[in-house]
Write a protein that holds these residues in place. Structure first.
Motif, PDB file in Angstrom:
ATOM      1  N   TYR A 166      48.275  56.951   2.496  1.00 49.09           N
ATOM      2  CA  TYR A 166      47.626  58.229   2.337  1.00 49.09           C
ATOM      3  C   TYR A 166      48.596  59.087   2.118  1.00 49.09           C
ATOM      4  CZ  TYR A 166      43.919  55.903   4.683  1.00 49.09           C
ATOM      5  OH  TYR A 166      42.861  54.836   5.284  1.00 49.09           O
ATOM      6  N   LEU A 167      48.052  60.224   1.141  1.00 46.87           N
ATOM      7  CA  LEU A 167      48.844  61.400   0.823  1.00 46.87           C
ATOM      8  C   LEU A 167      49.817  61.056  -0.139  1.00 46.87           C
ATOM      9  CD1 LEU A 167      48.315  63.242   4.227  1.00 46.87           C
ATOM     10  CD2 LEU A 167      46.953  63.570   2.301  1.00 46.87           C
ATOM     11  N   SER A 168      50.016  60.064  -1.070  1.00 44.45           N
ATOM     12  CA  SER A 168      51.066  59.902  -1.790  1.00 44.45           C
ATOM     13  C   SER A 168      51.149  60.805  -3.102  1.00 44.45           C
ATOM     14  CB  SER A 168      50.721  58.625  -2.192  1.00 44.45           C
ATOM     15  OG  SER A 168      51.824  58.233  -3.344  1.00 44.45           O
ATOM     16  N   ASP A 169      52.312  60.873  -3.380  1.00 47.18           N
ATOM     17  CA  ASP A 169      52.507  61.839  -4.764  1.00 47.18           C
ATOM     18  C   ASP A 169      52.610  60.926  -6.119  1.00 47.18           C
ATOM     19  OD1 ASP A 169      55.118  60.665  -3.801  1.00 47.18           O
ATOM     20  OD2 ASP A 169      56.140  62.207  -4.952  1.00 47.18           O
ATOM     21  N   VAL A 170      52.532  59.768  -5.767  1.00 51.22           N
ATOM     22  CA  VAL A 170      52.461  58.817  -7.049  1.00 51.22           C
ATOM     23  C   VAL A 170      51.278  58.102  -7.005  1.00 51.22           C
ATOM     24  CG1 VAL A 170      54.997  58.678  -6.824  1.00 51.22           C
ATOM     25  CG2 VAL A 170      53.760  57.013  -5.567  1.00 51.22           C
ATOM     26  N   ASP A 194      47.305  70.853  10.805  1.00 51.15           N
ATOM     27  CA  ASP A 194      47.035  72.341  11.534  1.00 51.15           C
ATOM     28  C   ASP A 194      47.518  72.210  12.873  1.00 51.15           C
ATOM     29  OD1 ASP A 194      45.588  73.030   9.330  1.00 51.15           O
ATOM     30  OD2 ASP A 194      43.873  72.567  10.181  1.00 51.15           O
ATOM     31  N   ARG A 195      47.407  70.776  13.632  1.00 47.39           N
ATOM     32  CA  ARG A 195      47.659  70.881  15.009  1.00 47.39           C
ATOM     33  C   ARG A 195      49.231  70.596  15.393  1.00 47.39           C
ATOM     34  NH1 ARG A 195      43.780  67.022  18.502  1.00 47.39           N
ATOM     35  NH2 ARG A 195      42.368  68.576  17.777  1.00 47.39           N
ATOM     36  N   PHE A 196      49.886  70.039  14.490  1.00 46.63           N
ATOM     37  CA  PHE A 196      51.165  69.428  14.825  1.00 46.63           C
ATOM     38  C   PHE A 196      52.172  70.445  13.831  1.00 46.63           C
ATOM     39  CE2 PHE A 196      48.978  66.011  16.129  1.00 46.63           C
ATOM     40  CZ  PHE A 196      49.635  65.699  17.377  1.00 46.63           C
ATOM     41  N   ASP A 197      53.602  70.799  14.432  1.00 46.79           N
ATOM     42  CA  ASP A 197      54.315  71.258  13.244  1.00 46.79           C
ATOM     43  C   ASP A 197      55.103  70.404  12.564  1.00 46.79           C
ATOM     44  OD1 ASP A 197      56.225  72.992  12.120  1.00 46.79           O
ATOM     45  OD2 ASP A 197      57.589  73.158  13.898  1.00 46.79           O
ATOM     46  N   ILE A 198      54.578  69.934  11.352  1.00 48.08           N
ATOM     47  CA  ILE A 198      54.973  68.722  10.579  1.00 48.08           C
ATOM     48  C   ILE A 198      56.278  69.290   9.781  1.00 48.08           C
ATOM     49  CG2 ILE A 198      54.339  67.005   8.987  1.00 48.08           C
ATOM     50  CD1 ILE A 198      53.005  66.655  11.637  1.00 48.08           C
ATOM     51  N   GLN A 199      57.425  68.873   9.951  1.00 43.66           N
ATOM     52  CA  GLN A 199      58.464  68.981   9.291  1.00 43.66           C
ATOM     53  C   GLN A 199      58.915  68.177   8.162  1.00 43.66           C
ATOM     54  OE1 GLN A 199      60.496  72.027  10.068  1.00 43.66           O
ATOM     55  NE2 GLN A 199      58.386  72.305  11.177  1.00 43.66           N
ATOM     56  N   LEU A 200      58.396  66.935   8.273  1.00 43.98           N
ATOM     57  CA  LEU A 200      58.644  65.769   7.351  1.00 43.98           C
ATOM     58  C   LEU A 200      57.541  64.808   7.205  1.00 43.98           C
ATOM     59  CD1 LEU A 200      61.243  64.566   5.753  1.00 43.98           C
ATOM     60  CD2 LEU A 200      61.448  63.108   7.806  1.00 43.98           C
ATOM     61  N   HIS A 201      57.087  64.538   5.977  1.00 46.57           N
ATOM     62  CA  HIS A 201      55.999  63.718   5.582  1.00 46.57           C
ATOM     63  C   HIS A 201      56.797  62.447   4.737  1.00 46.57           C
ATOM     64  CE1 HIS A 201      52.589  62.640   2.737  1.00 46.57           C
ATOM     65  NE2 HIS A 201      52.480  61.809   3.820  1.00 46.57           N
ATOM     66  N   VAL A 202      56.362  61.220   5.368  1.00 44.15           N
ATOM     67  CA  VAL A 202      56.748  60.067   4.933  1.00 44.15           C
ATOM     68  C   VAL A 202      55.506  59.288   4.349  1.00 44.15           C
ATOM     69  CG1 VAL A 202      58.244  57.873   5.014  1.00 44.15           C
ATOM     70  CG2 VAL A 202      58.700  60.065   6.283  1.00 44.15           C
ATOM     71  N   PRO A 203      55.099  59.150   3.324  1.00 40.24           N
ATOM     72  CA  PRO A 203      53.943  58.348   2.771  1.00 40.24           C
ATOM     73  C   PRO A 203      54.428  56.804   2.537  1.00 40.24           C
ATOM     74  CG  PRO A 203      54.886  59.518   0.896  1.00 40.24           C
ATOM     75  CD  PRO A 203      55.618  59.797   2.102  1.00 40.24           C
ATOM     76  N   GLY A 204      53.473  55.874   2.548  1.00 39.69           N
ATOM     77  CA  GLY A 204      53.787  54.512   2.311  1.00 39.69           C
ATOM     78  C   GLY A 204      54.133  54.130   0.953  1.00 39.69           C
ATOM     79  N   HIS A 205      53.860  55.120  -0.046  1.00 40.26           N
ATOM     80  CA  HIS A 205      54.347  54.850  -1.244  1.00 40.26           C
ATOM     81  C   HIS A 205      54.788  56.462  -1.897  1.00 40.26           C
ATOM     82  CE1 HIS A 205      52.858  50.744  -1.818  1.00 40.26           C
ATOM     83  NE2 HIS A 205      51.908  51.030  -1.031  1.00 40.26           N
ATOM     84  N   GLY A 206      55.953  56.518  -2.540  1.00 39.64           N
ATOM     85  CA  GLY A 206      56.156  57.763  -2.860  1.00 39.64           C
ATOM     86  C   GLY A 206      57.317  58.680  -2.131  1.00 39.64           C
ATOM     87  N   ARG A 207      57.538  59.715  -2.326  1.00 36.30           N
ATOM     88  CA  ARG A 207      58.428  60.503  -1.972  1.00 36.30           C
ATOM     89  C   ARG A 207      58.476  61.075  -0.518  1.00 36.30           C
ATOM     90  NH1 ARG A 207      57.586  61.374  -7.235  1.00 36.30           N
ATOM     91  NH2 ARG A 207      58.958  60.658  -8.630  1.00 36.30           N
TER      92      ARG A 207
END
Length: 267
Positions: A166-170, A194-207
């Protein structure tokens, strides 16, 4: 293979479909996602994990059971496996294992391990289920839609969001499960940001990204895509041709997505 490396997080990227495998080192464990694809790539991930593991325990989070995401499972049979209940009780495990064998046979690939369907040790049954590993807390959310067995994971205190496919850039949303489920899962993703302070997002495919604006952009696009998908609008397809480098290859998936959405909404 290393796409991203900072502090205790390393993200490997396969040459195939920009598929990722995240490795997170903590004081007491090493936590990994979806080891993949090619034999030399899995071997590289395995050597890296061995170099940092020492006496720590290895955990593997399988984000879902598409064959490309479990293709390296046989190389890490001493790991504690985390996955959803639907993953654990999938009725045709041998079918997915055979897909891995067929992939290798068609490409003359040899591996130093046998393909397996991972046996799940920690079964995720509900949203906000938590697992504490020393100073680290993993919070899980069921994420059906792409497939029926997906999970999101938030790793605290590092603020890492492991979203699977989910939420891939490619890639735009690939709906092989349910359109309605996919919509609800994207709503969960929005709640997670909204609930968490997300500092890093790792998608299954993409950057992998640290950029909050990029995270918002990926979320906004998925919401827009799902809203427009059931409509008879060629403008969405034209927009995606501009947005996604590999859209011509993926255009059939978009057509199938539209059929799934329209069929569900007609009921």
């Amino acid at each position: 293979m290393i796409q991203y490396q900072k502090k205790n997080v390393t993200v490997f990227q396969s040459s195939l479909y920009m598929t990722t495998s995240a490795v997170i080192e903590t004081d007491e464990a090493v936590i990994m996602t979806d080891p993949n694809w090619l034999p030399v790539e899995v071997d590289g991930i395995q050597k890296y994990v061995e170099s940092i593991l020492g006496s720590k325990q290895l955990y593997i989070i399988y984000t879902h059971n598409d064959y490309d995401h479990i293709i390296g499972a046989g190389a890490f049979q001493n790991a504690i496996v985390i996955a959803s209940e639907a993953f654990a009780h999938y009725p045709d495990k041998e079918k997915i294992v055979q897909q891995n064998r067929d992939f290798d046979e068609a490409r003359y690939l040899e591996r130093n391990y046998e393909h397996i369907y991972p046996k799940v040790d920690v079964v995720v049954t509900h949203d906000e289920q938590k697992l504490e590993i020393g100073e680290v807390t993993l919070t899980f959310y069921l994420s059906p839609g792409h497939t029926d067995d997906g999970i999101f994971t938030v790793v605290e205190p590092y603020g890492v969001f492991l979203s699977g496919d989910y939420l891939s850039d490619v890639e735009f949303p690939f709906i092989t499960g349910s359109y309605r489920d996919y919509v609800r899962t994207i709503q969960k993703a929005e709640m997670t940001f909204d609930r968490f302070d997300i500092q890093l997002h790792v998608p299954g495919h993409g950057r992998t990204t640290e950029d909050e604006r990029e995270m918002d952009s990926r979320l906004d696009f998925s919401k827009h895509y799902l809203e427009q998908l059931p409509k008879e609008d060629d403008g969405l397809k034209a927009h995606m041709q501009e947005k996604f480098t590999f859209f011509n290859f993926m255009s059939g998936v978009h057509d199938d997505n539209k059929k799934v959405a329209q069929r569900e909404l007609e009921k």
